[in-house]
Design a protein around this motif. Structure first.
Motif, mmCIF file in Angstrom:
data_model
loop_
_atom_site.group_PDB
_atom_site.id
_atom_site.type_symbol
_atom_site.label_atom_id
_atom_site.label_comp_id
_atom_site.label_asym_id
_atom_site.label_seq_id
_atom_site.Cartn_x
_atom_site.Cartn_y
_atom_site.Cartn_z
ATOM 1 N N VAL A 36 0.805 -1.230 0.000
ATOM 2 C CA VAL A 36 0.000 0.000 0.000
ATOM 3 C C VAL A 36 0.837 1.279 0.000
ATOM 4 N N GLY A 37 0.292 2.306 -0.615
ATOM 5 C CA GLY A 37 1.007 3.581 -0.697
ATOM 6 C C GLY A 37 0.284 4.691 0.044
ATOM 7 N N GLU A 38 -0.408 4.325 1.113
ATOM 8 C CA GLU A 38 -1.115 5.374 1.874
ATOM 9 C C GLU A 38 -1.175 4.984 3.341
ATOM 10 N N SER A 96 -6.066 18.577 -7.638
ATOM 11 C CA SER A 96 -6.726 17.360 -7.143
ATOM 12 C C SER A 96 -5.698 16.270 -6.833
ATOM 13 N N GLY A 97 -4.933 16.488 -5.801
ATOM 14 C CA GLY A 97 -3.876 15.541 -5.425
ATOM 15 C C GLY A 97 -2.542 16.015 -5.963
ATOM 16 N N ALA A 98 -1.469 15.567 -5.297
ATOM 17 C CA ALA A 98 -0.131 15.988 -5.718
ATOM 18 C C ALA A 98 0.200 15.451 -7.100
ATOM 19 N N LYS A 99 -0.390 14.311 -7.460
ATOM 20 C CA LYS A 99 -0.159 13.753 -8.785
ATOM 21 C C LYS A 99 -0.676 14.721 -9.844
ATOM 22 N N ASN A 100 -1.818 15.298 -9.582
ATOM 23 C CA ASN A 100 -2.398 16.279 -10.493
ATOM 24 C C ASN A 100 -1.531 17.550 -10.555
ATOM 25 N N TYR A 122 12.797 5.716 -8.701
ATOM 26 C CA TYR A 122 11.877 6.858 -8.797
ATOM 27 C C TYR A 122 10.444 6.412 -8.562
ATOM 28 N N TRP A 123 9.645 7.366 -8.180
ATOM 29 C CA TRP A 123 8.205 7.083 -8.090
ATOM 30 C C TRP A 123 7.703 6.840 -9.517
ATOM 31 N N VAL A 124 6.918 5.768 -9.696
ATOM 32 C CA VAL A 124 6.529 5.264 -11.020
ATOM 33 C C VAL A 124 5.936 6.311 -11.973
ATOM 34 N N THR A 125 5.299 7.309 -11.407
ATOM 35 C CA THR A 125 4.587 8.275 -12.248
ATOM 36 C C THR A 125 5.517 9.256 -12.981
ATOM 37 N N TYR A 126 6.697 9.516 -12.427
ATOM 38 C CA TYR A 126 7.537 10.574 -13.021
ATOM 39 C C TYR A 126 7.840 10.360 -14.512
ATOM 40 N N PRO A 127 8.398 9.197 -14.899
ATOM 41 C CA PRO A 127 8.747 9.077 -16.317
ATOM 42 C C PRO A 127 7.521 9.187 -17.224
ATOM 43 N N ALA A 200 10.541 19.829 -6.767
ATOM 44 C CA ALA A 200 10.855 19.242 -5.461
ATOM 45 C C ALA A 200 9.600 18.565 -4.920
ATOM 46 N N ASP A 201 9.516 17.251 -5.121
ATOM 47 C CA ASP A 201 8.355 16.508 -4.614
ATOM 48 C C ASP A 201 8.612 16.214 -3.145
ATOM 49 N N GLU A 202 7.990 17.018 -2.298
ATOM 50 C CA GLU A 202 8.241 16.917 -0.862
ATOM 51 C C GLU A 202 6.999 16.433 -0.126
ATOM 52 N N ILE A 203 6.229 15.585 -0.811
ATOM 53 C CA ILE A 203 4.955 15.145 -0.228
ATOM 54 C C ILE A 203 5.131 14.370 1.074
ATOM 55 N N TYR A 204 6.313 13.735 1.236
ATOM 56 C CA TYR A 204 6.547 12.961 2.477
ATOM 57 C C TYR A 204 7.332 13.769 3.513
ATOM 58 N N SER A 205 7.417 15.070 3.345
ATOM 59 C CA SER A 205 8.332 15.859 4.193
ATOM 60 C C SER A 205 8.021 15.761 5.685
ATOM 61 N N VAL A 234 -1.815 17.069 1.247
ATOM 62 C CA VAL A 234 -2.269 16.573 2.542
ATOM 63 C C VAL A 234 -2.389 15.053 2.570
ATOM 64 N N SER A 235 -2.226 14.413 1.397
ATOM 65 C CA SER A 235 -2.499 12.971 1.280
ATOM 66 C C SER A 235 -1.777 12.136 2.332
ATOM 67 N N LYS A 236 -0.480 12.321 2.413
ATOM 68 C CA LYS A 236 0.312 11.418 3.251
ATOM 69 C C LYS A 236 0.356 11.900 4.701
ATOM 70 N N ARG A 244 -8.087 13.894 -2.261
ATOM 71 C CA ARG A 244 -7.488 14.423 -3.487
ATOM 72 C C ARG A 244 -7.189 15.922 -3.410
ATOM 73 N N ILE A 245 -6.265 16.270 -2.557
ATOM 74 C CA ILE A 245 -5.800 17.664 -2.527
ATOM 75 C C ILE A 245 -4.267 17.674 -2.571
ATOM 76 N N GLY A 246 -3.726 18.400 -3.536
ATOM 77 C CA GLY A 246 -2.278 18.558 -3.621
ATOM 78 C C GLY A 246 -1.957 20.018 -3.900
HETATM 79 N N1 PMP Z 1 4.610 11.980 -5.016
HETATM 80 C C1 PMP Z 1 5.021 10.824 -4.476
HETATM 81 C C2 PMP Z 1 6.484 10.583 -4.317
HETATM 82 C C3 PMP Z 1 4.094 9.855 -4.064
HETATM 83 O O1 PMP Z 1 4.525 8.704 -3.544
HETATM 84 C C4 PMP Z 1 2.720 10.105 -4.248
HETATM 85 C C5 PMP Z 1 1.654 9.106 -3.862
HETATM 86 N N2 PMP Z 1 1.992 7.782 -3.959
HETATM 87 C C6 PMP Z 1 2.339 11.327 -4.818
HETATM 88 C C7 PMP Z 1 3.305 12.238 -5.186
HETATM 89 C C8 PMP Z 1 0.900 11.652 -5.129
HETATM 90 O O2 PMP Z 1 0.148 12.015 -4.064
HETATM 91 P P1 PMP Z 1 -1.400 12.342 -4.201
HETATM 92 O O3 PMP Z 1 -2.115 11.158 -3.646
HETATM 93 O O4 PMP Z 1 -1.614 13.568 -3.417
HETATM 94 O O5 PMP Z 1 -1.716 12.541 -5.630
#
Ligand code: PMP
Length: 775
Positions: A36-38, A96-100, A122-127, A200-205, A234-236, A244-246
Motif C-alpha cells: 500500500v502507498g497510503e 486534485s492531489g499531488a499527482k495532479n 523513482y516514483w513510477v509516475t515521473y517518467p 521538489a516533490d516533498e509530499i513525504y516531508s 495533505v495525502s500522506k 485528493r488535494i495537492g
Molecule cells: N509523489 C510521491 C512521491 C508519491 O509517492 C505520491 C503518492 N503515492 C504522490 C506524489 C501523489 O500524491 P497524491 O495522492 O496527493 O496525488
C-alpha cells in the motif's frame, strides 16, 4: 485507435500487484498486503468535522480555479512555520492531489524533446508524466552505497543543453532516502550555474524519523527558490489520500501557467476537501506526530525482521513509509519448480506462495529490489514478514539454470517507416551525399544480396541491419569493377531527420534514414526489386505459399483473414511443403507460372508462436528482433494469460507479447529438408475472407478474381488508388500510378490463365475444405 503517446505508457504497475492482491482477498484468501502507498490511519476527526460543516453550509459549488484563498494562505503559513519559507497565495496552486499538481507542472514547463532528469529509484509516475508531455525522461541511477542519494557529480554529468528540469523526491518513494542540508547544498551548487527547474516533490516531508531535520529545496537561497517548484499535499501527512488535494508552490509565473491548464481540465479541486484541508493545515498537528512515532516503530521492526533473513540486505531509510530491500541474491534460484529471474518473478512468487503483496523494484527502475510498505498494521507486518521469511528460505539454488539462447535485438524504431518515392535526381544526389558523409569509415558495413537475380547492395552503419541482411538473403559476390543493380543506404544517427525511407526509381537507389528496424529495410528492398523486375514480366505475390503434392498454392488476404493460421494448418498435412511465409516471386515459362521463394529465412512474427508446437523452441535459436523481455513492454491486449503472465512469473521473454517481434526462422527447421520447397509450379491462388455467412469455398471466374485482386477487397469493390486497402494485397509496391496498375493487371490476368482462383472463407472453411476444393 489509442494515441501512440498513450499506448507507449504502462498503467501504474503498483496497481497491478495491488489489484491481484485485492482479487485474492475478495476470494477469501488471507493476503498480507505490504504494497500500500497510503497511511492506514483515519483522517483526523477535526478534519472530518470541517468537511461536514462545509457540506452543511452548502459549500458545494465551484470554487476559485486556483483554490480557495484561505487554503492557499494556510499552505503559505504551514511552509513558513515548518520550513521558514516565504510564499504568497498567488504562488500556490491547489489541485486534485499531488499527482495532479505534478502533471500540471510538467505540462506547463516541458516542451517536446526537453529532458527531465529523474534519479532512480523513482516514483513510477515521473517518467510517464514526462512522456505524456512529450519530454524525455533521463534516468540517473543512484546507488545503495550512496544511500540512494543523487550526487552532484551524477547531476552535473546528466545535464545537457536540453535539460529542462530535475525531479527531486525527498523523502523518496520507494527507498525512503532523505537528503540532509549538506547533500541538498551540493546539488544546489550545480544547479546555480544552470538554467533548469527543480521539481521538489516533498509530499513525504512530514514523515521523517530519528529526529532528522527536513530541509526544503526552496530553502537553500533566493536564487534556488526562483527555480524551485514544491509539490506537496495533505495525502500522506494527514492520511487524506482519498480527499485528493495537492499543492504546487513556486514562482507566480509558473503557477499561473499551471492554473491555465487546470482551468481547462479539472477546474478547482473538490470544494469540501479544500475546506477540510484548511483545517488539516491550520488545526492541531499532534495527529501527525502520533502517526510519525508509530511509523518509526514499525520501520524499526521491519528492518529488524529483514536483517534476520539470509540473502536480504536493506538500507535504513529515514523518511516516507517504505523500505527497499535488496533481493538480488535470490535471482537465478528456484522455488516450486519456477526460476526467479527478477523482481517481478519474486513479487509473484511471494504473492502466490506466501500470500504477501509487495511491489517489484523494477516498477521504480531498480530491479534488484522490492518495496515493502509499513503503512499497515503491526499485526499485518508481523504476518507478512513471517511469511516472507518462510517463503524465501524455501528458495533454493537452481539445479540447472536454464540457459537462454535467444539472440534478440530491440530496435529503437519498431514499425514500418513511410517510404517516399522521389523523382528528382538532384534530391537523390543530395540525400546520397548526406548519407555518405554520415557513414564514416568506422561501423561501415556493406554486403551484396542476390534478390531473385537482382543484386542489391546494402551500405549501413547499423550492425543489426547488416546482421539481419546477411542472414536473410542469398549472397551475390560481384567482381571488382562490377556495379550492383541497386543500392540501399540505411544510415542511423543523422541529425535533424525523422525515421523515413526514400526511393529513387531511375537510379534504383533506396535510402533509409534514422531507422534501425529490419522490417522496414526488408520491405524497401523487396519493393525496389519488384519495381525493377516488373518490366521483365516478373511480379511478386504477397501471401503464404505452400506446395501440395509439388503444385504451388498461395494464400492471399487482408489482415484478419487467418492466413497464417491456415498456413500452419496446411503444413501439418503430409502432402504439403512450406514455401514462403510472406512473398513469392512469379514468372512465366511456357505454360507454367514458376514461383520462387527468394529469401533464405522466414522473417516471421513471433506472435505466431502458438500456431505450431515447434515454433517456441525454434524461435529460441533464431535471430530475433523486438521480442518482449519486460512485462511493461507487452502490447498484447488480447493475451488470455494476462493474469498469469509468464514475464511476471520470471520468464525471460515472451514471443507473443508484441506484434512488432520477428524471428529469422530457417524454413528447414520447421518443415525439415523434405518439407521445404523453394520453387513450385503455381497452380492455385486462394483469396481469403473471414465472415460467418459466405460459403466455405467458391471457385472464381477470371474477371471476378481480377476485380477482387485489384481492389484488395474480397467484395471486389474497386477502390481508388489512394485507398488504404492494398491493391493485389501487396504493401511492398512502391510506385503506384496508372501505368503500374496496368502492368499489375496484365500480370495477374496472365497468371489467372495458369492458375485456378478460389475465394475461401476462413470463418467457415477448414484446411480439409481447402484440400477438397483445390486441386
Ligand atoms: N509523489 C510521491 C512521491 C508519491 O509517492 C505520491 C503518492 N503515492 C504522490 C506524489 C501523489 O500524491 P497524491 O495522492 O496527493 O496525488
Amino acid at each position: 485507435m489509442v494515441s501512440e503517446r498513450v499506448t507507449k505508457i504502462g498503467a501504474s504497475p503498483t496497481l497491478k500487484i495491488a489489484a491481484k492482491a485485492k482479487a485474492m482477498k475478495a476470494e477469501g484468501i488471507d493476503v498480507a498486503d505490504l504494497s500500500v502507498g497510503e497511511p492506514d490511519f483515519p483522517t483526523p476527526e477535526n478534519v472530518k468535522a470541517a468537511a461536514i460543516k462545509a457540506i452543511e453550509q452548502n459549500f458545494t459549488k465551484y470554487t476559485e480555479n486556483d483554490g480557495i484563498p484561505e487554503l492557499r494562505k494556510a499552505v503559505c503559513q504551514r511552509l513558513k512555520e515548518d520550513y521558514g519559507l516565504d510564499y504568497k497565495p498567488n504562488e500556490v496552486l491547489v489541485s486534485s492531489g499531488a499527482k495532479n499538481s505534478l502533471f500540471n507542472l510538467v505540462q506547463a514547463i516541458v516542451n517536446e524533446g526537453d529532458e527531465v532528469i529523474i534519479p532512480a529509484p523513482y516514483w513510477v509516475t515521473y517518467p510517464e508524466c514526462v512522456n505524456l508531455a512529450k519530454g524525455k525522461p533521463v534516468i540517473v541511477e543512484t546507488r545503495e552505497e550512496d544511500g540512494f542519494i543523487l550526487t552532484p557529480e551524477q547531476l552535473r554529468a546528466a545535464i545537457t543543453p536540453s535539460t529542462r528540469a530535475l525531479i527531486l523526491n525527498n523523502p523518496n518513494n520507494p527507498t525512503g532516502a532523505t537528503y540532509n542540508r549538506e547533500q541538498l547544498e551540493a546539488l544546489a551548487e550545480v544547479i546555480r550555474k544552470e538554467d533548469i527547474y527543480i521539481i521538489a516533490d516533498e509530499i513525504y516531508s512530514k514523515l521523517i524519523y530519528d529526529g532528522f531535520q527536513f530541509v526544503s529545496f526552496a530553502a537553500l537561497g533566493e536564487d534556488i527558490k526562483k527555480k524551485t517548484i514544491i509539490i506537496t499535499g495533505v495525502s500522506k501527512s494527514y492520511s487524506m489520500t482519498g480527499w485528493r488535494i495537492g499543492f504546487a508552490v513556486g514562482p507566480a509565473e509558473i503557477i499561473s501557467a499551471m492554473s491555465k491548464i487546470q482551468s481547462h481540465t479539472t477546474s478547482n479541486a473538490c470544494s469540501i476537501s479544500q475546506k477540510a484541508s484548511v483545517e488539516a493545515l491550520t488545526g492541531p498537528q499532534y495527529e501527525v506526530n502520533r502517526m510519525v512515532a508509530e511509523f518509526q516503530r514499525r520501520r524499526n521492526y521491519v528492518l529488524m525482521r529483514l536483517q534476520q533473513i539470509p540473502g536480504i540486505s536493506c538500507f535504513k531509510p529515514q523518511g516516507a513509509f517504505y523500505v527497499f530491500p535488496n533481493v538480488k541474491s535470490f535471482y537465478g534460484k528456484e522455488a516450486g519448480g519456477i526460476q526467479i529471474r527478477n523482481s517481478y518473478g519474486l513479487a509473484y512468487y511471494l504473492l502466490r506462495e506466501a500470500r504477501v503483496a509487495i511491489v517489484p523494484g523494477d516498477a521504480f527502475g531498480a530491479d534488484d529490489y522490492i518495496r515493502i510498505s509499513y503503512a499497515t498494521s503491526m499485526e499485518n507486518l508481523e504476518k507478512g514478514l513471517d511469511r516472507i521469511y518462510e517463503a524465501l528460505s524455501r528458495i533454493k539454488t537452481a539445479k540447472k539454470v536454464k540457459k537462454i539462447y535467444l539472440q534478440n535485438y530491440v530496435t529503437r524504431v519498431k514499425r514500418q517507416v513511410p517510404v517516399e518515392v522521389i523523382a528528382e535526381g538532384k534530391m537523390r544526389d543530395a540525400l546520397v551525399a548526406e548519407m555518405e558523409s554520415h557513414l564514416g569509415y568506422e561501423n561501415y558495413y556493406d554486403w551484396n544480396a542476390n534478390i531473385n537475380g537482382t543484386i542489391v547492395q546494402l551500405r549501413t552503419n547499423v550492425g543489426h541491419l547488416y546482421d539481419f541482411w546477411v542472414e536473410n538473403w542469398f549472397p551475390a559476390q560481384i567482381e571488382a569493377g562490377l556495379e550492383p543493380h541497386a543500392v540501399i543506404y540505411a544510415v542511423d544517427n543523422v541529425p535533424g531527420r525523422e525515421p523515413r525511407a526514400y526511393y529513387h526509381p531511375e537510379t534504383r537507389t533506396g535510402i533509409m534514414v534514422n531507422s534501425d528496424h529490419y522490417g522496414s529495410l526488408r520491405k524497401l528492398a523487396l519493393g525496389m526489386v519488384l519495381d525493377s523486375q516488373e518490366h521483365l514480366g516478373i511480379n511478386a505475390i504477397r501471401g503464404l505459399a505452400v506446395a501440395v503434392d509439388s503444385s504451388g498454392l498461395v494464400l492471399v488476404g487482408q489482415p484478419g483473414t487467418k492466413k497464417t493460421e491456415l498456413f500452419f494448418e496446411l503444413l501439418k498435412k503430409p502432402r504439403v511443403q512450406a514455401q514462403s511465409n510472406e512473398i513469392i516471386f512469379v514468372r512465366f515459362s511456357g505454360s507454367k507460372a514458376i514461383a520462387d521463394s527468394v529469401e533464405r529465412k522466414f522473417y516471421i512474427p513471433t506472435n505466431t508462436v502458438e500456431l505450431n508446437d515447434k515454433l517456441s523452441r525454434l524461435f529460441d535459436h533464431s535471430k530475433c528482433e523486438n521480442v518482449v523481455m519486460r512485462r511493461e513492454d507487452c502490447t498484447d491486449r488480447t493475451c488470455p494469460i494476462q493474469e498469469e503472465c509468464r514475464l511476471d512469473k520470471g520468464a525471460p521473454y515472451c514471443f507473443r507479447a508484441s506484434a512488432d517481434a520477428y524471428a529469422m526462422l530457417d524454413p528447414n527447421w520447421i518443415a525439415g529438408p523434405q518439407g521445404f520447397i523453394r520453387r513450385t509450379n503455381l497452380k492455385s491462388l486462394v483469396i481469403l475472407r473471414n465472415d460467418q455467412v459466405s460459403p466455405a469455398v467458391v471457385e472464381l471466374k477470371k474477371e471476378e478474381a481480377l476485380r477482387i485482386l485489384e481492389s484488395g477487397e474480397p467484395s471486389g469493390a474497386v477502390k481508388s488508388i489512394s485507398s488504404k486497402t492494398q491493391p493485389f494485397f501487396n504493401p511492398h509496391l512502391l510506385v503506384w500510378n496508372e501505368d503500374k496498375l496496368a502492368l499489375q493487371r496484365m500480370f495477374f490476368s496472365r497468371l489467372l490463365d495458369h492458375v485456378k482462383c478460389y475465394l475461401v472463407n476462413s470463418g467457415m472453411a477448414t484446411s480439409e475444405d481447402l484440400f477438397r476444393g483445390t486441386p
